[in-house]
Scaffold this motif. Structure first.
Motif, PDB file in Angstrom:
ATOM      1  N   ILE A 278      12.738   2.367  -4.550  1.00  0.00           N
ATOM      2  CA  ILE A 278      13.387   1.136  -4.091  1.00  0.00           C
ATOM      3  C   ILE A 278      14.752   1.425  -3.480  1.00  0.00           C
ATOM      4  CG2 ILE A 278      14.344  -1.080  -4.848  1.00  0.00           C
ATOM      5  CD1 ILE A 278      12.085  -1.153  -6.960  1.00  0.00           C
ATOM      6  N   ASN A 279      15.511   2.352  -4.085  1.00  0.00           N
ATOM      7  CA  ASN A 279      16.811   2.719  -3.493  1.00  0.00           C
ATOM      8  C   ASN A 279      16.721   4.040  -2.732  1.00  0.00           C
ATOM      9  OD1 ASN A 279      16.524   4.420  -5.674  1.00  0.00           O
ATOM     10  ND2 ASN A 279      18.539   4.003  -6.548  1.00  0.00           N
ATOM     11  N   ARG A 280      15.511   4.468  -2.485  1.00  0.00           N
ATOM     12  CA  ARG A 280      15.163   5.661  -1.697  1.00  0.00           C
ATOM     13  C   ARG A 280      15.758   6.941  -2.246  1.00  0.00           C
ATOM     14  NH1 ARG A 280      15.413   6.214   4.765  1.00  0.00           N
ATOM     15  NH2 ARG A 280      15.719   8.415   4.370  1.00  0.00           N
ATOM     16  N   VAL A 281      15.848   7.025  -3.569  1.00  0.00           N
ATOM     17  CA  VAL A 281      16.073   8.322  -4.179  1.00  0.00           C
ATOM     18  C   VAL A 281      14.844   9.193  -3.900  1.00  0.00           C
ATOM     19  CG1 VAL A 281      16.343   9.543  -6.379  1.00  0.00           C
ATOM     20  CG2 VAL A 281      17.642   7.453  -5.945  1.00  0.00           C
ATOM     21  N   HIS A 282      13.660   8.557  -3.924  1.00  0.00           N
ATOM     22  CA  HIS A 282      12.417   9.207  -3.502  1.00  0.00           C
ATOM     23  C   HIS A 282      11.904   8.510  -2.245  1.00  0.00           C
ATOM     24  CE1 HIS A 282      12.437  11.502  -7.092  1.00  0.00           C
ATOM     25  NE2 HIS A 282      11.888  10.613  -7.901  1.00  0.00           N
ATOM     26  N   ASP A 283      11.537   9.295  -1.242  1.00  0.00           N
ATOM     27  CA  ASP A 283      10.911   8.738  -0.049  1.00  0.00           C
ATOM     28  C   ASP A 283       9.431   8.485  -0.317  1.00  0.00           C
ATOM     29  OD1 ASP A 283      13.177   8.768   1.552  1.00  0.00           O
ATOM     30  OD2 ASP A 283      12.828  10.830   2.202  1.00  0.00           O
ATOM     31  N   ILE A 284       8.912   7.418   0.241  1.00  0.00           N
ATOM     32  CA  ILE A 284       7.479   7.166   0.115  1.00  0.00           C
ATOM     33  C   ILE A 284       6.731   8.002   1.154  1.00  0.00           C
ATOM     34  CG2 ILE A 284       7.857   4.864  -0.806  1.00  0.00           C
ATOM     35  CD1 ILE A 284       7.026   3.718   1.902  1.00  0.00           C
ATOM     36  N   THR A 285       5.450   8.237   0.875  1.00  0.00           N
ATOM     37  CA  THR A 285       4.623   9.049   1.776  1.00  0.00           C
ATOM     38  C   THR A 285       3.800   8.183   2.713  1.00  0.00           C
ATOM     39  OG1 THR A 285       4.452  10.689  -0.001  1.00  0.00           O
ATOM     40  CG2 THR A 285       2.939  10.939   1.851  1.00  0.00           C
ATOM     41  N   GLU A 286       3.287   7.076   2.179  1.00  0.00           N
ATOM     42  CA  GLU A 286       2.476   6.161   2.979  1.00  0.00           C
ATOM     43  C   GLU A 286       2.815   4.726   2.611  1.00  0.00           C
ATOM     44  OE1 GLU A 286      -1.605   7.020   2.237  1.00  0.00           O
ATOM     45  OE2 GLU A 286      -1.563   9.006   3.161  1.00  0.00           O
ATOM     46  N   GLY A 287       2.456   3.805   3.513  1.00  0.00           N
ATOM     47  CA  GLY A 287       2.689   2.396   3.250  1.00  0.00           C
ATOM     48  C   GLY A 287       4.047   1.930   3.727  1.00  0.00           C
TER      49      GLY A 287
ATOM     50  N   GLY B 186      13.530  -7.848   3.539  1.00  0.00           N
ATOM     51  CA  GLY B 186      13.124  -7.737   4.939  1.00  0.00           C
ATOM     52  C   GLY B 186      13.484  -6.438   5.620  1.00  0.00           C
ATOM     53  N   VAL B 187      14.202  -5.548   4.937  1.00  0.00           N
ATOM     54  CA  VAL B 187      14.622  -4.273   5.521  1.00  0.00           C
ATOM     55  C   VAL B 187      13.626  -3.183   5.131  1.00  0.00           C
ATOM     56  CG1 VAL B 187      16.422  -2.505   5.568  1.00  0.00           C
ATOM     57  CG2 VAL B 187      17.048  -4.930   5.480  1.00  0.00           C
ATOM     58  N   ASP B 188      13.101  -2.477   6.128  1.00  0.00           N
ATOM     59  CA  ASP B 188      12.199  -1.357   5.871  1.00  0.00           C
ATOM     60  C   ASP B 188      13.032  -0.189   5.352  1.00  0.00           C
ATOM     61  OD1 ASP B 188      10.508   0.896   6.035  1.00  0.00           O
ATOM     62  OD2 ASP B 188       9.301  -0.067   7.586  1.00  0.00           O
ATOM     63  N   VAL B 189      12.857   0.141   4.083  1.00  0.00           N
ATOM     64  CA  VAL B 189      13.702   1.146   3.432  1.00  0.00           C
ATOM     65  C   VAL B 189      13.576   2.506   4.105  1.00  0.00           C
ATOM     66  CG1 VAL B 189      14.118   2.354   1.262  1.00  0.00           C
ATOM     67  CG2 VAL B 189      13.608  -0.087   1.237  1.00  0.00           C
ATOM     68  N   ASN B 190      12.389   2.854   4.568  1.00  0.00           N
ATOM     69  CA  ASN B 190      12.176   4.177   5.171  1.00  0.00           C
ATOM     70  C   ASN B 190      12.858   4.348   6.521  1.00  0.00           C
ATOM     71  OD1 ASN B 190      10.808   5.680   3.262  1.00  0.00           O
ATOM     72  ND2 ASN B 190       9.137   6.225   4.657  1.00  0.00           N
TER      73      ASN B 190
ATOM     74  N   LYS C  63      24.864   5.911   7.384  1.00  0.00           N
ATOM     75  CA  LYS C  63      25.738   4.822   6.948  1.00  0.00           C
ATOM     76  C   LYS C  63      24.944   3.593   6.523  1.00  0.00           C
ATOM     77  CE  LYS C  63      29.771   2.145   8.419  1.00  0.00           C
ATOM     78  NZ  LYS C  63      30.728   1.883   9.544  1.00  0.00           N
ATOM     79  N   SER C  64      23.867   3.281   7.235  1.00  0.00           N
ATOM     80  CA  SER C  64      23.073   2.103   6.892  1.00  0.00           C
ATOM     81  C   SER C  64      22.381   2.276   5.549  1.00  0.00           C
ATOM     82  CB  SER C  64      22.043   1.806   7.982  1.00  0.00           C
ATOM     83  OG  SER C  64      21.129   2.883   8.130  1.00  0.00           O
ATOM     84  N   LEU C  65      21.974   3.499   5.218  1.00  0.00           N
ATOM     85  CA  LEU C  65      21.358   3.768   3.919  1.00  0.00           C
ATOM     86  C   LEU C  65      22.390   3.646   2.806  1.00  0.00           C
ATOM     87  CD1 LEU C  65      18.990   4.628   2.143  1.00  0.00           C
ATOM     88  CD2 LEU C  65      19.520   7.009   2.717  1.00  0.00           C
TER      89      LEU C  65
ATOM     90  N   ASN D 154       0.824  -1.222   0.000  1.00  0.00           N
ATOM     91  CA  ASN D 154       0.000   0.000   0.000  1.00  0.00           C
ATOM     92  C   ASN D 154       0.856   1.269   0.000  1.00  0.00           C
ATOM     93  OD1 ASN D 154      -2.635  -1.223   0.011  1.00  0.00           O
ATOM     94  ND2 ASN D 154      -2.270  -1.776   2.157  1.00  0.00           N
ATOM     95  N   VAL D 155       1.825   1.301  -0.902  1.00  0.00           N
ATOM     96  CA  VAL D 155       2.757   2.426  -0.976  1.00  0.00           C
ATOM     97  C   VAL D 155       2.173   3.566  -1.810  1.00  0.00           C
ATOM     98  CG1 VAL D 155       4.977   3.184  -1.929  1.00  0.00           C
ATOM     99  CG2 VAL D 155       4.836   1.055  -0.606  1.00  0.00           C
ATOM    100  N   SER D 156       2.247   4.766  -1.261  1.00  0.00           N
ATOM    101  CA  SER D 156       1.871   5.976  -1.984  1.00  0.00           C
ATOM    102  C   SER D 156       3.019   6.973  -1.909  1.00  0.00           C
ATOM    103  CB  SER D 156       0.603   6.611  -1.391  1.00  0.00           C
ATOM    104  OG  SER D 156      -0.517   5.758  -1.561  1.00  0.00           O
ATOM    105  N   LYS D 157       3.100   7.816  -2.939  1.00  0.00           N
ATOM    106  CA  LYS D 157       4.095   8.879  -2.973  1.00  0.00           C
ATOM    107  C   LYS D 157       3.411  10.158  -3.428  1.00  0.00           C
ATOM    108  CE  LYS D 157       7.823  11.394  -3.496  1.00  0.00           C
ATOM    109  NZ  LYS D 157       8.516  11.979  -2.316  1.00  0.00           N
ATOM    110  N   VAL D 158       3.438  11.158  -2.562  1.00  0.00           N
ATOM    111  CA  VAL D 158       2.883  12.472  -2.890  1.00  0.00           C
ATOM    112  C   VAL D 158       4.023  13.480  -2.880  1.00  0.00           C
ATOM    113  CG1 VAL D 158       1.202  14.245  -2.280  1.00  0.00           C
ATOM    114  CG2 VAL D 158       0.685  11.828  -1.811  1.00  0.00           C
ATOM    115  N   TYR D 159       4.204  14.188  -3.994  1.00  0.00           N
ATOM    116  CA  TYR D 159       5.262  15.188  -4.097  1.00  0.00           C
ATOM    117  C   TYR D 159       4.853  16.473  -3.372  1.00  0.00           C
ATOM    118  CZ  TYR D 159       7.671  12.203  -7.430  1.00  0.00           C
ATOM    119  OH  TYR D 159       8.333  11.161  -8.009  1.00  0.00           O
ATOM    120  N   PRO D 160       5.815  17.320  -3.040  1.00  0.00           N
ATOM    121  CA  PRO D 160       5.503  18.557  -2.300  1.00  0.00           C
ATOM    122  C   PRO D 160       4.441  19.438  -2.957  1.00  0.00           C
ATOM    123  CG  PRO D 160       7.865  18.160  -2.275  1.00  0.00           C
ATOM    124  CD  PRO D 160       7.273  17.139  -3.198  1.00  0.00           C
ATOM    125  N   ASN D 161       4.349  19.379  -4.286  1.00  0.00           N
ATOM    126  CA  ASN D 161       3.336  20.193  -4.977  1.00  0.00           C
ATOM    127  C   ASN D 161       1.948  19.550  -4.974  1.00  0.00           C
ATOM    128  OD1 ASN D 161       3.603  18.111  -6.817  1.00  0.00           O
ATOM    129  ND2 ASN D 161       4.275  19.383  -8.523  1.00  0.00           N
TER     130      ASN D 161
END
Length: 252
Positions: A48-57, A63-67, A72-74, A6-13
């Motif tokens: 997936i590589n967190r160039v963009h952060d997700i907003t929800e979900g 098994g690693v929660d990217v958010n 260093k871990s990132l 249930n991943v969503s991404k909302v940009y600042p605009n």
């Protein structure tokens, strides 16, 4: 495994790049992501590589929660995920080998980077990566003397030198002619099968997606509207993904 829950991404605009996406991608899959420009293809792979952060979900990789990753871990997490771009992103005034070796910069002391003093074992890995994509003979050639297809193969070798588990490609053949595009797709396919690297390609050319990839994910306006084997993609499915508009095909 890559898991979107249930991943969503909302940009600042306020623009919604992804809307309640749920997917599971197993290790070793070769997946094409297709859809109209602005549908959310690039957003999907760049979360997936967190160039963009997700907003929800929740988005997990093995098994690693990217958010939850920071600092260093990132950076360590990103070492397992290679990224290839349409524009190659090479340093064109230096050699092919030096470009491939730049994949090791995050792991090296600053003095080694400054002097170009790469360890011997890293040079061996870089040369092996060039051999895997068929341009070992270009190792000491400047990148500005290469064709577009050869430059994309350098970018692919640079990613291989990271020894990643996952490879993300954002329109990697969009700037290439039809013959060269298929050669590069051949490289992706071979690497996927021989090295069991998960490959996710955001691709405009639907015919290449269906020809080379095992699985197709179709996105429309940030939502997944198709997810299944490439062999089961029908014209009806394409009409649903592309809203009946003309789709990208690569003419020979």
């Amino acid at each position: 495994m890559i898991k979107f829950d249930n991943v969503s991404k909302v940009y600042p605009n306020g623009y919604k790049g992804l809307k309640n996406v749920s997917l599971e991608i197993e290790q070793g899959e070769f997946v094409a992501i297709i859809g109209l420009s602005g549908a959310g293809k690039s957003t999907l792979i760049r979360t997936i590589n967190r160039v963009h952060d997700i907003t929800e979900g929740t988005l997990t990789v093995n098994g690693v929660d990217v958010n939850d990753l920071k600092g260093k871990s990132l950076r360590k997490f990103r070492r397992d995920i290679g990224m290839i771009f349409q524009s190659f992103n090479l340093i064109t005034r230096t050699t092919v080998l030096n470009n491939v070796l730049t994949s090791n910069i995050p792991d090296l002391p600053f003095w080694r980077v400054l002097l170009g003093a790469y360890p011997k074992e890293q040079k061996v890995i870089a040369l092996e990566a060039l051999d895997k994509v068929g341009i070992l003979d270009k190792a000491y050639t400047r990148c500005d003397q290469l064709s577009g297809g050869q430059q994309q193969r350098v970018a692919l070798a640079r990613t291989l030198a990271q020894q990643p588990k996952i490879m993300l490609a954002d329109e990697p053949v969009a700037a290439l002619d039809p013959v060269t595009a298929r050669q590069v797709m051949d490289d992706f396919k071979r690497i996927n099968k021989e090295m069991n690297i998960s490959v996710l390609i955001n691709i405009h050319h639907v015919d290449l997606a269906l020809e080379y990839c095992d699985r197709v994910i179709g996105i429309r306006a940030g939502e997944v509207v198709y997810d299944g084997p490439s062999s089961e993609v029908t014209q009806e499915v394409l009409d649903q993904i592309y809203c009946g508009q003309e789709i990208g095909k690569m003419e020979a």
